[in-house]
Scaffold this motif. Sequence first.
Motif, PDB file in Angstrom:
ATOM      1  N   GLY A  46      -0.200  57.101 -48.952  1.00 21.21           N
ATOM      2  CA  GLY A  46      -0.919  56.092 -48.195  1.00 21.21           C
ATOM      3  C   GLY A  46      -2.146  55.644 -48.954  1.00 21.21           C
ATOM      4  O   GLY A  46      -2.878  56.466 -49.521  1.00 21.21           O
ATOM      5  N   VAL A  47      -2.392  54.336 -48.966  1.00 22.06           N
ATOM      6  CA  VAL A  47      -3.514  53.778 -49.720  1.00 22.06           C
ATOM      7  C   VAL A  47      -4.602  53.270 -48.774  1.00 22.06           C
ATOM      8  O   VAL A  47      -5.769  53.632 -48.918  1.00 22.06           O
ATOM      9  N   ALA A  48      -4.215  52.458 -47.814  1.00 18.28           N
ATOM     10  CA  ALA A  48      -5.188  51.871 -46.886  1.00 18.28           C
ATOM     11  C   ALA A  48      -4.458  51.394 -45.649  1.00 18.28           C
ATOM     12  O   ALA A  48      -3.272  51.077 -45.704  1.00 18.28           O
ATOM     13  N   CYS A  49      -5.174  51.344 -44.545  1.00 21.71           N
ATOM     14  CA  CYS A  49      -4.599  50.799 -43.328  1.00 21.71           C
ATOM     15  C   CYS A  49      -5.667  50.030 -42.566  1.00 21.71           C
ATOM     16  O   CYS A  49      -6.872  50.256 -42.750  1.00 21.71           O
ATOM     17  N   ILE A  50      -5.200  49.107 -41.716  1.00 27.68           N
ATOM     18  CA  ILE A  50      -6.092  48.301 -40.901  1.00 27.68           C
ATOM     19  C   ILE A  50      -5.520  48.240 -39.497  1.00 27.68           C
ATOM     20  O   ILE A  50      -4.332  47.981 -39.301  1.00 27.68           O
ATOM     21  N   SER A  51      -6.361  48.495 -38.515  1.00 25.69           N
ATOM     22  CA  SER A  51      -5.901  48.509 -37.130  1.00 25.69           C
ATOM     23  C   SER A  51      -5.888  47.095 -36.557  1.00 25.69           C
ATOM     24  O   SER A  51      -6.348  46.144 -37.187  1.00 25.69           O
ATOM     25  N   ARG A  52      -5.410  46.973 -35.336  1.00 20.38           N
ATOM     26  CA  ARG A  52      -5.410  45.667 -34.658  1.00 20.38           C
ATOM     27  C   ARG A  52      -6.846  45.151 -34.476  1.00 20.38           C
ATOM     28  O   ARG A  52      -7.075  43.947 -34.492  1.00 20.38           O
ATOM     29  N   TYR A  58      -9.114  54.468 -45.752  1.00 21.58           N
ATOM     30  CA  TYR A  58      -8.700  54.466 -47.157  1.00 21.58           C
ATOM     31  C   TYR A  58      -8.411  55.883 -47.635  1.00 21.58           C
ATOM     32  O   TYR A  58      -9.056  56.842 -47.192  1.00 21.58           O
ATOM     33  N   ALA A  59      -7.484  55.983 -48.567  1.00 20.75           N
ATOM     34  CA  ALA A  59      -7.270  57.249 -49.240  1.00 20.75           C
ATOM     35  C   ALA A  59      -8.493  57.558 -50.104  1.00 20.75           C
ATOM     36  O   ALA A  59      -9.093  56.640 -50.683  1.00 20.75           O
ATOM     37  N   PRO A  60      -8.851  58.818 -50.227  1.00 21.35           N
ATOM     38  CA  PRO A  60     -10.016  59.174 -51.058  1.00 21.35           C
ATOM     39  C   PRO A  60      -9.915  58.646 -52.484  1.00 21.35           C
ATOM     40  O   PRO A  60     -10.933  58.276 -53.082  1.00 21.35           O
TER      41      PRO A  60
END
Length: 122
Positions: A46-52, A58-60
């Motif tokens: 996993g690199v990054a995610c964004i919620s609604r 972010y990954a370290p």
Amino acid sequence: LQLVESGGGLVQPGGSLRLSCLASGATLKDYVMTWFRQAPGKEREGVACISRSTSTNYAPAVKGRFTISRDVAKNTLYLQMNSLKPEDTAVYYCAADRYCVDPIDLRYLEVWGQGTLVTVSS
């Protein structure tokens, strides 16, 4: 929901790239969205995610260098990648996800694209 990534390529260490993920068939803002990557011979990361609500995680390994964002009008997700390192070399995928948590959890990915290759090399 269908997702198509683009923007990958060959870049020198220290360089930048911006990946795009065009969504169709549904509205991007209704989903949690995640960027993940897979390097040859390695597991998905996993690199990054964004919620609604547009909160992000972010990954370290990429925190402070990568930025995830979305453009609702264009129905497009982005990953701005700066200060790239050879260890960032991988196929990058965008995905619709169920959760955006820290650390990023890839167990609940729902839909993902075909990926775009990023190669960081001199």
